[in-house]
Write an enzyme that holds these catalytic residues in place. Structure first.
Site, short mmCIF file in Angstrom:
data_model
loop_
_atom_site.label_atom_id
_atom_site.label_comp_id
_atom_site.label_asym_id
_atom_site.label_seq_id
_atom_site.Cartn_x
_atom_site.Cartn_y
_atom_site.Cartn_z
N TYR A 86 27.89 -23.05 31.10
CA TYR A 86 27.26 -22.00 30.30
C TYR A 86 27.04 -20.74 31.14
O TYR A 86 27.37 -19.62 30.73
CB TYR A 86 25.94 -22.51 29.72
CG TYR A 86 25.09 -21.42 29.10
CD1 TYR A 86 25.43 -20.84 27.89
CD2 TYR A 86 23.94 -20.96 29.75
CE1 TYR A 86 24.66 -19.84 27.33
CE2 TYR A 86 23.17 -19.96 29.20
CZ TYR A 86 23.53 -19.39 28.00
OH TYR A 86 22.77 -18.39 27.45
N ARG B 137 8.94 -20.56 35.01
CA ARG B 137 9.89 -19.73 34.28
C ARG B 137 9.24 -18.39 33.98
O ARG B 137 8.01 -18.24 34.04
CB ARG B 137 10.32 -20.41 32.97
CG ARG B 137 11.09 -21.71 33.15
CD ARG B 137 12.44 -21.51 33.78
NE ARG B 137 13.20 -22.75 33.88
CZ ARG B 137 13.21 -23.54 34.96
NH1 ARG B 137 12.46 -23.24 36.01
NH2 ARG B 137 13.97 -24.63 34.98
N GLU C 291 17.46 -29.55 37.49
CA GLU C 291 16.68 -28.46 36.88
C GLU C 291 16.20 -27.49 37.94
O GLU C 291 15.74 -27.89 39.01
CB GLU C 291 15.48 -29.04 36.13
CG GLU C 291 14.66 -27.98 35.42
CD GLU C 291 13.47 -28.55 34.65
OE1 GLU C 291 13.02 -27.88 33.72
OE2 GLU C 291 13.01 -29.66 34.99
N PHE D 243 17.75 -17.03 16.10
CA PHE D 243 16.41 -16.74 16.59
C PHE D 243 16.29 -15.30 17.11
O PHE D 243 15.56 -14.48 16.55
CB PHE D 243 16.05 -17.77 17.67
CG PHE D 243 14.89 -17.40 18.54
CD1 PHE D 243 13.70 -16.93 18.00
CD2 PHE D 243 14.98 -17.55 19.91
CE1 PHE D 243 12.62 -16.59 18.81
CE2 PHE D 243 13.90 -17.23 20.73
CZ PHE D 243 12.73 -16.74 20.18
N ILE D 244 17.00 -14.97 18.16
CA ILE D 244 16.89 -13.62 18.73
C ILE D 244 17.61 -12.61 17.85
O ILE D 244 17.08 -11.52 17.58
CB ILE D 244 17.46 -13.59 20.16
CG1 ILE D 244 16.73 -14.58 21.06
CG2 ILE D 244 17.35 -12.17 20.74
CD1 ILE D 244 17.32 -14.71 22.46
N ILE E 85 24.91 -22.11 23.32
CA ILE E 85 23.79 -21.92 24.26
C ILE E 85 23.26 -23.21 24.85
O ILE E 85 22.33 -23.18 25.66
CB ILE E 85 22.63 -21.17 23.57
CG1 ILE E 85 22.06 -22.00 22.41
CG2 ILE E 85 23.06 -19.80 23.12
CD1 ILE E 85 20.75 -21.45 21.86
N ALA F 227 26.06 -14.23 19.17
CA ALA F 227 26.65 -15.52 18.82
C ALA F 227 27.16 -16.20 20.08
O ALA F 227 27.89 -15.59 20.87
CB ALA F 227 27.79 -15.32 17.82
#
Length: 305
Positions: A140, A207, A268, A11-12, A75, A72
């Site tokens: 992560y 966010r 969260e 994507f990015i 994620i 890479a």
């Protein structure tokens, strides 16, 4: 400049490749295609199928990059919790092996896709600048912070120049609405199908949403510029709640599809927002795409307009 982009079919990364080619650079892409798509790689870039866990030594020997842009990664935050060893193998050992090959091949510059929200954890200040305490609460986040620490070591001991770009919530065309995807892509996919979306919790969690085209431009500036080595927030400094995000998307798409509300996700973050001022002063980067315009382009990509 010869630039190697890892994860350049994703994507990015695919947007970064386009930006680099547009700037006249010679670009090679290495991607294992576990989530990226080879058709997303822009014409003009050389493609190698490979896994960063082995350091991509053959690609370094053949292409001899002057700079590496490293996207890479593993994620999926949930997978990092379930399989922290796999997360570390990809994100820590993969990065370390790339850095070792940079030394062997004489590569002088390294741009690292890092994270704002996952590194800072629950914030004390809004928006958070780069000096905010770093309190990752997932493997992560730990792995990305570890990558930054290794970059500092290689800069001090070996003179490697680097920029660790701490992304806010990146959204835009080509984002995958399946699996561990951004909420914008998930909502756009549902609106395109005429389906109501489910919002976790009360939807007031916030966010910082930054458009992928702006993120790609930050990478190009980091490759081309002479900013001091270090970490740079790449965000907008603006908070948007999930409720407001969904309302904007429905408005732009001309859909009247009230959301459902499901249970909140345990652990969260309630709020996340990062300050991009340092990137403005040093990289010459500022976000140029406002949220309404970026959402419109994303909806168009998903066929919701």
């Amino acid at each position: 400049m010869r630039v190697l982009v890892t994860g350049g079919a994703g994507f990015i990364g695919s947007h970064v490749v386009e930006g680099l080619l547009g700037g006249g650079h010679e670009v090679a892409v290495v991607d294992d295609l576990s989530s990226g798509k080879q058709e997303s790689v822009a014409e003009g870039a050389e493609f190698f199928r490979g896994d960063v866990r082995d350091g991509c030594g053959e690609v370094f020997r053949e292409f001899r990059p002057e700079a590496v842009v490293h996207h890479a990664a593993q994620i999926d935050v949930r997978r990092s919790v379930a399989e922290p060893d796999f997360d570390a193998e990809v994100n820590v050992l993969g990065t370390l092996r790339l850095l070792e090959n940079c030394l062997k091949s004489g590569t002088k510059r390294f741009v690292f896709a890092s994270t704002g929200g996952a590194i800072y954890g629950e914030q004390d200040l809004f928006p958070a600048d780069e000096g905010h305490p770093q309190r990752p609460i997932s493997p992560y986040g730990v792995s990305k912070l570890t990558g930054e620490k290794y970059l500092h070591y290689y800069a001090v001991q070996h003179g490697l120049r680097y920029a660790a770009l701490r992304y806010a919530n990146v959204y835009g065309p080509r984002q995958d609405p399946h699996g561990e995807a951004g909420v914008v892509a998930i909502f756009c996919g549902r609106l395109a199908r005429g389906e109501r979306a489910t919002i976790n919790g009360d939807g007031e969690q916030t966010r910082d949403y930054v458009y992928v085209g702006d993120v790609a431009r930050a990478n190009v500036l980091a490759v081309e510029g002479d900013a001091p080595s270090g970490a740079y927030n790449i965000g907008t400094g603006r908070e948007t709640s999930v409720n407001e995000l969904y309302r904007l998307l429905c408005e732009k798409a001309g859909r009247d599809l009230p959301p459902r509300h499901g249970p909140g996700k345990p652990g969260e973050q309630l709020r996340s927002c990062i300050d991009p001022a340092l990137a403005g002063r040093t990289l010459g980067w500022r976000p140029e795409t406002d949220l309404a315009s970026g959402l419109k382009e994303t909806l168009r990509y998903f066929g919701a307009l």
